[in-house]
Design a protein around this motif. Sequence first.
Motif: not given
Lengths: 174, 119
Positions: B32-36
């Motif tokens: 999620l960190v890499s996407v958001l």
Amino acid sequence: MRCFDVSEGQIEKGLSKRLGFEHIFTLGRDMGIGTNPGASRNTKFIIKSSDDGAVLRNMGMHNVVGIIMDQNKRQRSIIEKLASSEKLLFIVTKGITNSTTYARLREIQNARKLVSLAHMYGAGVALVSLASSNEELVSSMQMFEIAKFIGLSDANARHAVEAMAVHYDKKNKE
Amino acid sequence: MIRKIKNRYVLVEASSPIRLDKPGIDELSTKLVSVLGELSFSYANPRVVTQYDANTFAIRATRSTEGHVILALAFINELAGSKVKLYTLRTSGTLAALMKSYKRLTATADQAKFISNSI
């Protein structure tokens, strides 16, 4: 919100309802896809071809529901004709959700460009997954968010997800 | 004056069974960190709250960011080395309402299975 989708493979009916779709059209069963819609005159058809001439020639046929842009060069003229013939511009979400980082960025840029052109000429936009398996599907809620992400307003995003309702209602009446 | 942070709960179903133990949750957070991105992730503060069954769990996110979390979940294709898709089924302001939605969805799925088996 009545949500619809188009898939390449057969999707289990229970799953499609749980994901919030009223119906998922299946290519090869509910509708055809390709260059020449004349081969299946009574079936709904989506034109997908990189040949600009073929797309422009065949777009006006009565069984054509819309087109998927496939590396076409004359995008503006195709979308302009699409707007006047009231067909849909299909944007495929499979490329956006199932790609890796850089490929995904390219897909998103492409989708945003198409949405911008469609808005400029007043063409209708529809979002479909063209999923061949469960791993390429998204829920109706996610489809709505993707529509907003690629540049559609709330109202237009709703229309993009509900665009196939007309064809579903026609199909049920027949 | 400190603002009360209001949350939204998102019901998520995976296409195949997943284990949400500590390494599983860490991996989900990393994706999620890499996407958001770090900033949006900090603001949204998505947290796995509870797991209902092998495929279904609830995520909490800050209100007004649940749209970003729903979109980010659509971009995740792999967890624990296997292909998986995360579908968001419902959102709710309370966990109790989400639980009711989950029970209704499960009951409908069971009914559909019963009907198809009896045909």
